[in-house]
Design an enzyme around this catalytic site. Sequence first.
Site: not given
Lengths: 319, 319
Positions: B54, B208
């Site tokens: 991330h 995700h």
Amino acid sequence: MKLTNGKKTMLDDLQEGIKRAYPSLEHVAGTRGFIRRGFKDDIVPLISGGGSGHDPAHWGFVGDGMLAGAVSGELFVPPSAGDIVEVTRKLTGRKRVFYIVKNFERDVDEFCKARLFLENAGWKVGMAIVKDDISVDTESFEKRRRGVAGTVFFHKILGDYARNGASVEELQKVADELSENVKTIGVAFSGDNFSLGEDEIFYGIGIHGEEGYRRERFESSERLARELISKLRLSFGFKPQDAYAVLVNSLGGVTKMEQLVFSNDVCELLEAEEVSVVFDKTGTFLTSFGLRGISLTLLRIEDENWLKALKAEVDAPEW
Amino acid sequence: MKLTNGKKTMLDDLQEGIKRAYPSLEHVAGTRGFIRRGFKDDIVPLISGGGSGHDPAHWGFVGDGMLAGAVSGELFVPPSAGDIVEVTRKLTGRKRVFYIVKNFERDVDEFCKARLFLENAGWKVGMAIVKDDISVDTESFEKRRRGVAGTVFFHKILGDYARNGASVEELQKVADELSENVKTIGVAFSGDNFSLGEDEIFYGIGIHGEEGYRRERFESSERLARELISKLRLSFGFKPQDAYAVLVNSLGGVTKMEQLVFSNDVCELLEAEEVSVVFDKTGTFLTSFGLRGISLTLLRIEDENWLKALKAEVDAPEW
């Protein structure tokens, strides 16, 4: 797809976006130019510019310690000499200015026209013509030594000198010295103007969709770093104890993780060559609309003051 | 292709890259954690973390006025409770800490285990569980209110409170109040885990690789802004005179030009609704490895001090 409202309004929408997002920048009406709000013209104003489509170059580098102004034209088209003069006059009436221009024929033409016009009105005008791109390196192609991401090193270093009161002559001297010591090579992973396989990369592409000099299968970040450094080594002639600043620039679409992995590979390889990395930075500085790729710029530190200038604090939004 | 040396070494390479690029961050040996170098534990340390992939979340927000530490696990896998405790203890022995956690089951589990462990050792542990993602909004799916880019608003606001000496209880109170006032919705333009047509976009994807709730043909930035705002309007119930902060976040691969064009459309539409935009920021804050897309976060300013905290200066590298 591009997250815009179409090419027709794209640059106007961008301009509105910049105005809204960066209150420190003031739009110069009638141009695609921005100046530093509240710029005090007791120092020489530094102005850069060129075609649009290279965001955040050059507006993102307008701020204390970097540029006083930036002026763009349409997509990949430089601003007119008239617009350049307009932005210049908006910054100062003290009849001295310094331009930083990327070495593309049309860009150089417009900035030279502006310079001539101002010189005829009694101005002193300095100019750095940045030609850091070594991807086409033979003598017969000399004129194709384009100005690319290394331009941002000129913004940063000359910007600090200007802030500290350097004259046009002094800026010109530093710019001329920098010129032989900044070199860049770029690679595309995909581009609107050419097709590449999923794992194919294109060495030596330009920043306006120009094709590169060789297609190759991508193997790894480390392998790519090795290839680019070998070109840069040839061009510089690395010597042990040489000190270099490293700029890893996303030409578009390269993530922070990728930037950091690649930069780390570059720095490790340079250290293995026993040249010393005294400054390194990753980010998105000078892009090419429609491209995904990366460029690597090295600056050989010939003067300790360049490094000091590189490291000095600035408030430009995108440095 | 990704500019790495393969998935096997990617996170290690990234870690080396971070260590090299950001001397203000100190790596915590044996973990994928970074703490602020020289952190003075006379204030409550704020720590965030979660799976890797991330970037620049969350290490990019470690600095004065934001996080004291950030701890990651493997790709899309949260750090172990042990690693969380390790990073915490590296920051302070004063037995108080505050965690900011994105609302994913495994993330919450590990942070809760760490909290329990520390509480048993006499610590006071506060925790914000961020659940800003409104893309799945029905009651039966309540647990799928994931934590996404709005988490960065928590870093910034709580970070300023912590810097100014807030206790764990005070931080908890602010976090709880923020919780209902931060909402995000994301859209993918392409992703490794699903296929989309060239002009197709996917509403409500996760960070995700989770699929979204609706595929649609992309028309324009303004049309997309309208769609996302209509979802946010429903969820907030806009009232005239409401004040909002806007965060336009690249989930990966979205250029600065696109960010600014989209943000400008968002702000214009909000102003047309007569709610006032008191803060707006674009950038790459919390990405999803393998995704190209964007998210829009709104924060309803219920307390003037939140806005002051948002605007305060910090030295975190990626704010």
